[in-house]
Design an enzyme around this catalytic site. Structure first.
Site, mmCIF file in Angstrom:
data_model
loop_
_atom_site.group_PDB
_atom_site.id
_atom_site.type_symbol
_atom_site.label_atom_id
_atom_site.label_comp_id
_atom_site.label_asym_id
_atom_site.label_seq_id
_atom_site.Cartn_x
_atom_site.Cartn_y
_atom_site.Cartn_z
ATOM 1 N N SER A 314 -22.744 -38.821 -6.966
ATOM 2 C CA SER A 314 -22.249 -37.457 -6.929
ATOM 3 C C SER A 314 -22.036 -36.835 -8.297
ATOM 4 O O SER A 314 -22.967 -36.616 -9.046
ATOM 5 C CB SER A 314 -20.956 -37.423 -6.113
ATOM 6 O OG SER A 314 -21.169 -37.930 -4.839
ATOM 7 N N ASP A 325 -31.791 -35.008 -18.726
ATOM 8 C CA ASP A 325 -32.741 -33.900 -18.797
ATOM 9 C C ASP A 325 -32.641 -33.126 -20.101
ATOM 10 O O ASP A 325 -33.641 -32.585 -20.591
ATOM 11 C CB ASP A 325 -32.510 -32.940 -17.629
ATOM 12 C CG ASP A 325 -33.114 -33.443 -16.333
ATOM 13 O OD1 ASP A 325 -33.567 -34.604 -16.311
ATOM 14 O OD2 ASP A 325 -33.126 -32.686 -15.344
ATOM 15 N N LYS A 339 -26.574 -38.948 -4.198
ATOM 16 C CA LYS A 339 -25.756 -38.008 -3.420
ATOM 17 C C LYS A 339 -25.774 -36.672 -4.153
ATOM 18 O O LYS A 339 -25.111 -36.498 -5.152
ATOM 19 C CB LYS A 339 -24.327 -38.541 -3.298
ATOM 20 C CG LYS A 339 -23.314 -37.515 -2.786
ATOM 21 C CD LYS A 339 -23.590 -37.113 -1.355
ATOM 22 C CE LYS A 339 -22.436 -36.303 -0.779
ATOM 23 N NZ LYS A 339 -22.226 -35.015 -1.409
#
Length: 399
Positions: A314, A325, A339
């Protein structure tokens, strides 16, 4: 019961359009037997914490409900009809959620929901163990709180939980098991368990427990390890403080292994420790697109590795995905849980609360992590920390 938080790690949405309260409710499923997280908290974090920037785009016209999610109007209607007939609104709502295929949807009574508010502060009353769903509906101990009643009694991860105070737990939702384990401090909890084929019973005393979400240690070679156990209130600012306090020239190891998620606001604040502003994640809620941005002024020069594993969920996945990224960190470990959906609460007529999935989030690079997780840049299972030290050694030395 206080105003309902919107939620999204578990890790983990907007609270009345003001503060993001995105809750990743996997907490209750995979990492909560003391009643864990994956909820985005009610309001802001500590006054010193840096709140994320949230930008919203116009909703898509007549946005359709995502597949595999429950219709909140149908859930509320079922609860209202059940209450009018003198039946359980919670049970009726849960039946609708179960039929919908909403993997993360759940319904909680007032007591269960109120207990989650304690979890967001890193405190709870229980026996100090986390339970998860095993094969065949069995409930197993996933981990224990160091120094808590369960740990002192010798319980350990892998033990099978059979009953709590005489109530069989096999087949129960983990949230219901959590409710059985909760109770007033000082009251006994009789647990029936099984280990290696042998059944045994332990009587524990419930206690007020508190977890330290962020801990720091130093490794030889100028490495500062910042471990984040969960994203409870104030944890993001503690990460920022730990980065600022790291010795000059120290390399950083952000340990997110086993982190079930928590408050997304805290994960974004933690991201702000390593980024100088910019995008952290995007997400949608019933067709409305939103974005989360880090605060400016983070440390962008120290070499950084993020340690992850299958228990990284999560909000912790959101943070890892952003750092990966953005080219800020090298992820080391095993694939994370996956999740990446957004849950928001709906209050039902009987006072219970339905947590229903309304959308998903994406990393700055556009990746959806729901069901896929994060693949580390450097795979490592056994000896992951040693592998991370090797990677840090090749990343150069900070200022």
């Amino acid at each position: 019961m206080p105003g309902l938080p919107a939620r999204c790690p578990r890790p983990r949405d907007l609270r009345r359009g003001a503060v993001l309260t995105w809750v990743f409710l996997v907490a209750v499923g995979a990492a909560a037997s003391t009643g864990c997280w994956d909820r985005t908290g009610a309001a802001a974090t500590d006054s010193a914490a840096v709140l994320p920037s949230v930008r919203t785009s116009a909703p898509a016209p007549q946005a359709s409900r995502p597949a595999g999610t429950a219709d909140r109007e149908a859930v509320a209607r079922a609860a209202a009809e059940a209450v009018a007939e003198g039946k359980s609104g919670k049970k009726a709502a849960q039946e609708v959620v179960s039929r919908s295929g909403d993997r993360w949807g759940a319904v909680y009574d007032q007591g269960e929901y109120a207990a989650f508010a304690e979890d967001l502060d890193g405190r709870w009353t229980g026996v100090g163990l986390w339970a998860g769903r095993g094969r065949g509906g069995r409930v197993e101990v996933e981990r224990v709180q160091p120094g808590g009643p369960a740990a002192r009694a010798g319980l350990r991860a892998g033990d099978r939980l059979l009953s709590v105070d005489g109530h069989a737990v096999t087949g129960l939702a983990v949230a219901d098991v959590v409710a059985l384990l909760r109770g007033a401090a000082g009251t006994p909890a009789v647990l029936s368990l099984s280990r290696d084929g042998a059944d045994f019973t332990e009587t524990l005393r419930r206690e007020q427990l508190r977890a330290e979400p962020v801990t720091v240690r130093e490794l030889p070679g100028g490495i500062t390890v910042i471990r984040v156990a969960s994203f409870t209130r104030g944890s993001g600012e503690r990460v920022r403080a730990a980065v600022r306090a790291a010795p000059a020239g120290a390399r950083l190891m952000l340990d997110l292994r086993g982190n079930p998620g928590g408050l997304v606001t805290e994960a974004v604040t933690a991201a702000s420790a390593f980024l100088d502003g910019g995008l952290v994640a995007t997400y949608d809620v019933r067709g409305t697109q939103r974005a989360l941005y880090a605060a400016r002024g983070g440390d962008t020069t120290r070499p950084l590795v993020a340690l992850v594993d299958s228990g990284t969920m999560s909000a912790a996945e959101l943070l890892t995905g952003a750092l990966q990224d953005r080219g800020r960190a090298v992820a080391v470990g095993t694939r994370t849980f996956g999740k990446g959906s957004v849950q928001m609460p709906t209050r039902l007529p009987d006072g219970s609360v339905a947590e229903l999935t309304v959308g998903t989030y994406r990393t700055p690079g556009g990746r959806s992590l729901d069901g896929a997780g994060i693949t580390p840049d450097v795979p490592a299972d056994e000896g992951a920390e040693e592998r991370a030290r090797t990677v840090l050694g090749g990343l150069g030395v900070g200022p």
